[in-house]
Design an enzyme around this catalytic site. Structure first.
Site, PDB file in Angstrom:
ATOM      1  N   LEU A  66     -13.458   7.033  -5.011  1.00 25.13           N
ATOM      2  CA  LEU A  66     -12.060   5.564  -5.832  1.00 25.13           C
ATOM      3  C   LEU A  66     -11.784   6.823  -6.361  1.00 25.13           C
ATOM      4  CD1 LEU A  66     -10.799   3.807  -6.257  1.00 25.13           C
ATOM      5  CD2 LEU A  66     -12.170   2.776  -8.116  1.00 25.13           C
ATOM      6  N   LYS A  71      -5.556   9.683  -6.179  1.00 21.17           N
ATOM      7  CA  LYS A  71      -5.146  10.692  -6.568  1.00 21.17           C
ATOM      8  C   LYS A  71      -3.840  10.414  -5.399  1.00 21.17           C
ATOM      9  CE  LYS A  71      -8.286  13.523  -9.190  1.00 21.17           C
ATOM     10  NZ  LYS A  71      -8.667  14.601  -9.388  1.00 21.17           N
ATOM     11  N   CYS A 174       2.127  -8.858   3.192  1.00 20.68           N
ATOM     12  CA  CYS A 174       3.162  -7.249   2.756  1.00 20.68           C
ATOM     13  C   CYS A 174       4.646  -7.325   3.952  1.00 20.68           C
ATOM     14  CB  CYS A 174       2.838  -5.375   3.658  1.00 20.68           C
ATOM     15  SG  CYS A 174       1.296  -5.266   2.782  1.00 20.68           S
ATOM     16  N   PHE A 225      -3.389  -1.366  -4.874  1.00 17.48           N
ATOM     17  CA  PHE A 225      -2.700  -3.291  -4.596  1.00 17.48           C
ATOM     18  C   PHE A 225      -2.322  -3.371  -6.755  1.00 17.48           C
ATOM     19  CE2 PHE A 225      -4.017  -3.097  -0.953  1.00 17.48           C
ATOM     20  CZ  PHE A 225      -2.769  -4.010  -0.046  1.00 17.48           C
ATOM     21  N   ASP A 227      -0.173  -6.153  -9.341  1.00 16.74           N
ATOM     22  CA  ASP A 227       0.376  -7.591  -9.374  1.00 16.74           C
ATOM     23  C   ASP A 227       1.890  -7.758  -9.230  1.00 16.74           C
ATOM     24  OD1 ASP A 227      -2.272  -8.023  -8.973  1.00 16.74           O
ATOM     25  OD2 ASP A 227      -3.272  -9.350 -10.836  1.00 16.74           O
ATOM     26  N   HIS A 313       9.252  -1.218   2.727  1.00 19.75           N
ATOM     27  CA  HIS A 313       8.171  -1.437   1.791  1.00 19.75           C
ATOM     28  C   HIS A 313       6.412  -0.013   2.435  1.00 19.75           C
ATOM     29  CE1 HIS A 313       4.561  -3.528   0.415  1.00 19.75           C
ATOM     30  NE2 HIS A 313       3.588  -3.557   1.774  1.00 19.75           N
ATOM     31  N   GLY A 316       1.658   2.697   1.693  1.00 19.57           N
ATOM     32  CA  GLY A 316       0.802   3.539   1.628  1.00 19.57           C
ATOM     33  C   GLY A 316       2.067   4.445   1.937  1.00 19.57           C
ATOM     34  N   ALA A 318       0.530   7.288   3.985  1.00 14.36           N
ATOM     35  CA  ALA A 318       0.317   7.601   5.301  1.00 14.36           C
ATOM     36  C   ALA A 318       1.629   6.735   5.405  1.00 14.36           C
ATOM     37  CB  ALA A 318      -0.780   7.119   5.398  1.00 14.36           C
ATOM     38  N   ASN A 346       1.323  -1.498  -4.222  1.00 13.89           N
ATOM     39  CA  ASN A 346       2.028  -2.025  -3.164  1.00 13.89           C
ATOM     40  C   ASN A 346       1.730  -3.616  -3.642  1.00 13.89           C
ATOM     41  OD1 ASN A 346       1.900  -4.273  -0.812  1.00 13.89           O
ATOM     42  ND2 ASN A 346       0.677  -2.414   0.618  1.00 13.89           N
TER      43      ASN A 346
END
Length: 391
Positions: A66, A71, A174, A225, A227, A313, A316, A318, A346
């Protein structure tokens, strides 16, 4: 739910000068924006210790994984509904295998509505006209389930007319924000004089759970993610000196990639919602994005990717990196998307509006006339809108 943080950029806006670029008669435009967040702001460097503590996880390997994910996401801060008070009241939310869908929905339904209301009020304040002038509402969320839906509750809370036209878009993930823009555009352009309130609101409550090695994507969700809520008002033929159009919605396209429906897989269960993301998601987007963008650009005779502004959007880093490399975009072209990801994470359907708000500020200083708003989600579905800056 804790007190909301209305992180909007000021109060009402009064537009007494014409737009820098002329309006296209009958084309829908964005007239105002607003956003809202729960009050709890979590710096990314504090997330790991808090998540491991709250879920009573003793697995060092999971903690280290995690930490690495936190990072690589590039996220710096996120807002969250989940709090110590909620976990104290519902400790079963952090217990593996507990049937908690009722508890989750009790929290989420209320939280999503509260955030949607605050974002909408901020948007209406910026718009500068009374709420009674809203003729339609488009409500987007992948975080609540109930009948009647949040669209009716929101219309009631805002004091909208009882004959307001309502559209509810649930569980699009998304790409829901750009779908909402497309639907609102169609309504505005086919109902002269209409004003459409588009509201998106999301929380991660449905997916919060303790880590499990059998569900590696849970850690990605925990690291990525956030809110929040967003709102925009859309209409065509804006009223001079009363409304401030800043982005014209020129042309919209939705497309799904055949045979990819399992790449993003979300399932609702008695324990909440589970997501699985295929490792080939960035590659699938990379393989198809150029043709999709060219389809949108052709409507305005555009050929060069770097001649556009880009509101993408940020699912992420990548995906942003792949898009930047595939289209040979200059590094500054996705700056607003990277900034929104860094500041908010996100936030599913909301995030495109955080990107567009940053883009609005950039375009005030001058810039390209044409741009693209893009989002990707389950299907795999591409949503895109050719946008024209009026600033």
């Amino acid at each position: 739910m804790s007190q909301l943080n209305n992180n909007n950029n000021g109060g009402s806006v009064h537009c007494f000068s014409p737009t820098r670029r002329g309006l296209t008669p009958g084309k829908a435009a964005i007239l105002a924006m607003g956003k809202a967040f729960p009050s709890q702001l979590i710096p990314q460097e504090c997330l790991v210790e808090g998540y491991i503590r709250d879920t009573k996880c003793n697995d060092l390997a999971i903690k280290e994984k995690l930490e690495r994910l936190c990072k690589t996401t590039t996220v710096k801060t996120r807002y969250t509904v989940m709090s110590k008070e909620i976990l104290d009241k519902y400790p079963e939310l952090a217990t593996e295998g507990s049937p908690t869908i009722k508890q989750r929905l009790d929290i989420a339904n209320q939280a999503v509505l509260e955030m949607a209301k605050e974002a909408s009020l901020a948007c209406i304040k910026e718009w500068g006209r009374p709420a009674e002038d809203i003729t339609h509402i488009v409500y987007v969320s992948s975080s609540e389930i109930r009948l009647p839906g949040g669209d009716l509750y929101l219309a009631t809370e805002l004091g909208l007319r009882s004959d307001v036209g309502r559209v509810m878009l649930y569980f699009l993930g998304c790409y829901g924000g750009v779908t909402g823009l497309r639907v609102a555009k169609d309504i505005a352009e086919n109902n002269p004089g209409s004003r459409v309130l588009l509201t998106t609101s999301e929380t991660t409550i449905l997916g919060f759970r303790p880590p499990n090695k059998a569900r590696p994507y849970d850690l990605v969700g925990a690291a990525l993610f956030g809110d929040g809520a967003a709102a925009v008002i859309i209409g065509s033929d804006p009223i001079t000196k009363k409304e401030c159009p800043f982005m014209e919605l020129n042309y919209a396209v939705q497309q799904f990639l055949p045979g990819t429906h399992n790449v993003i897989d979300g399932r609702l269960s008695e324990e909440g919602i589970y997501f699985k993301l295929g490792r080939d998601l960035p590659q699938k987007i990379e393989d198809n994005i150029e043709e999709f963008c060219k389809k949108l650009m052709a409507k305005a005779g555009l050929k060069e990717f770097n001649d556009l502004f880009w509101a993408v959007h940020p699912g992420g880093p990548a995906i942003l990196n792949r898009l930047e490399n595939t289209l040979n975009l200059r590094t500054d072209k996705l700056e607003c998307s990277r900034r929104a990801l860094m500041d908010f994470g996100n936030v599913s359907s909301n995030t495109i509006f955080y990107v567009m708000e940053y883009m609005r500020e950039e375009l005030k200083r001058g810039g390209e006339e044409w741009g693209l708003a893009l989002a990707f989600g389950p299907g795999i579905t591409f949503e895109g809108i050719l946008i024209r800056s009026l600033q």
